[in-house]
Design a protein around this motif. Structure first.
Motif, PDB file in Angstrom:
ATOM      1  N   LYS A  90       0.848  -1.184   0.000  1.00 27.79           N
ATOM      2  CA  LYS A  90       0.000   0.000   0.000  1.00 27.79           C
ATOM      3  C   LYS A  90       0.887   1.239   0.000  1.00 27.79           C
ATOM      4  O   LYS A  90       1.869   1.309   0.747  1.00 27.79           O
ATOM      5  CB  LYS A  90      -0.882  -0.009   1.252  1.00 27.79           C
ATOM      6  N   VAL A  91       0.531   2.214  -0.821  1.00 26.29           N
ATOM      7  CA  VAL A  91       1.273   3.471  -0.859  1.00 26.29           C
ATOM      8  C   VAL A  91       0.958   4.244   0.422  1.00 26.29           C
ATOM      9  O   VAL A  91      -0.197   4.548   0.704  1.00 26.29           O
ATOM     10  CB  VAL A  91       0.907   4.311  -2.106  1.00 26.29           C
ATOM     11  N   VAL A  92       2.009   4.527   1.204  1.00 23.98           N
ATOM     12  CA  VAL A  92       1.832   5.152   2.513  1.00 23.98           C
ATOM     13  C   VAL A  92       2.394   6.575   2.584  1.00 23.98           C
ATOM     14  O   VAL A  92       2.140   7.288   3.555  1.00 23.98           O
ATOM     15  CB  VAL A  92       2.448   4.284   3.627  1.00 23.98           C
ATOM     16  N   GLU A  93       3.146   6.970   1.568  1.00 19.55           N
ATOM     17  CA  GLU A  93       3.631   8.350   1.451  1.00 19.55           C
ATOM     18  C   GLU A  93       3.576   8.718  -0.025  1.00 19.55           C
ATOM     19  O   GLU A  93       3.893   7.894  -0.884  1.00 19.55           O
ATOM     20  CB  GLU A  93       5.072   8.495   1.938  1.00 19.55           C
ATOM     21  N   TYR A  94       3.208   9.942  -0.290  1.00 21.09           N
ATOM     22  CA  TYR A  94       3.059  10.332  -1.694  1.00 21.09           C
ATOM     23  C   TYR A  94       3.120  11.847  -1.818  1.00 21.09           C
ATOM     24  O   TYR A  94       2.363  12.566  -1.174  1.00 21.09           O
ATOM     25  CB  TYR A  94       1.714   9.834  -2.244  1.00 21.09           C
ATOM     26  N   GLU A  95       4.054  12.312  -2.617  1.00 24.65           N
ATOM     27  CA  GLU A  95       4.120  13.708  -3.034  1.00 24.65           C
ATOM     28  C   GLU A  95       4.546  13.674  -4.495  1.00 24.65           C
ATOM     29  O   GLU A  95       5.690  13.316  -4.799  1.00 24.65           O
ATOM     30  CB  GLU A  95       5.121  14.497  -2.192  1.00 24.65           C
ATOM     31  N   GLU A  96       3.633  13.978  -5.377  1.00 24.68           N
ATOM     32  CA  GLU A  96       3.865  13.812  -6.805  1.00 24.68           C
ATOM     33  C   GLU A  96       5.200  14.396  -7.247  1.00 24.68           C
ATOM     34  O   GLU A  96       5.536  15.524  -6.916  1.00 24.68           O
ATOM     35  CB  GLU A  96       2.723  14.439  -7.609  1.00 24.68           C
ATOM     36  N   ASN A  97       5.947  13.583  -7.980  1.00 23.11           N
ATOM     37  CA  ASN A  97       7.243  13.922  -8.544  1.00 23.11           C
ATOM     38  C   ASN A  97       8.336  14.173  -7.508  1.00 23.11           C
ATOM     39  O   ASN A  97       9.425  14.615  -7.858  1.00 23.11           O
ATOM     40  CB  ASN A  97       7.151  15.120  -9.495  1.00 23.11           C
TER      41      ASN A  97
END
Length: 143
Positions: A70-77
């Motif tokens: 599961k994606v748990v951290e995300y900041e595009e690019n």
């Protein structure tokens, strides 16, 4: 395994958005996998977002298995990380620099479930080699 956080960086000759597009698509992970364990995507194709899940067919020590992450951290690019049932976290941080993008890959085992079992099964050298090879593959992919 006494060490619990593994990290390395490389400058990749590409824009952050191009690298991120590869990292955010689990079907493409096999293109850069340095562990030799990833076989194919089973479920979750397409660009991931925070909370996205994906399942990968894997094979280690001759045994096939599946892992759902599961994606748990995300900041595009800039940042993407995922975790699975034992709670280790794979993270990629992207920073624009002269000549491309500094990509930092981390494998974080500080919050894992079943630490005794996991630390007996996973060798530090394998994790370090896997990260180094993955980053080298990423450089080659965009060179």
């Amino acid at each position: 395994m006494s060490k619990r956080l593994f990290t390395a960086s490389r400058v990749v000759p590409a824009a952050p958005e191009d690298i991120f597009a590869l990292l955010a698509d689990p079907a493409r992970h096999v293109e850069i996998d340095g562990s030799g364990t990833l076989q194919r995507l089973i479920r979750g194709q397409g660009s991931m977002q925070l909370g996205s899940k994906f399942t990968i067919a894997m094979k280690a020590y001759g045994f096939p298995y599946r892992v759902t992450s599961k994606v748990v951290e995300y900041e595009e690019n800039r940042l993407i990380a995922w975790s699975h049932f034992i709670k280790n976290r794979w993270r990629y941080e992207l920073e624009p620099v002269e000549g491309g993008t500094r990509v930092t890959e981390s494998a974080d085992y500080r919050s894992i479930r079943f630490p005794y079992l996991t630390t007996r099964m996973i060798k530090e050298e394998l994790i370090e080699d896997s990260i180094a090879t993955t980053l080298d593959n990423l450089v080659k992919r965009f060179s």
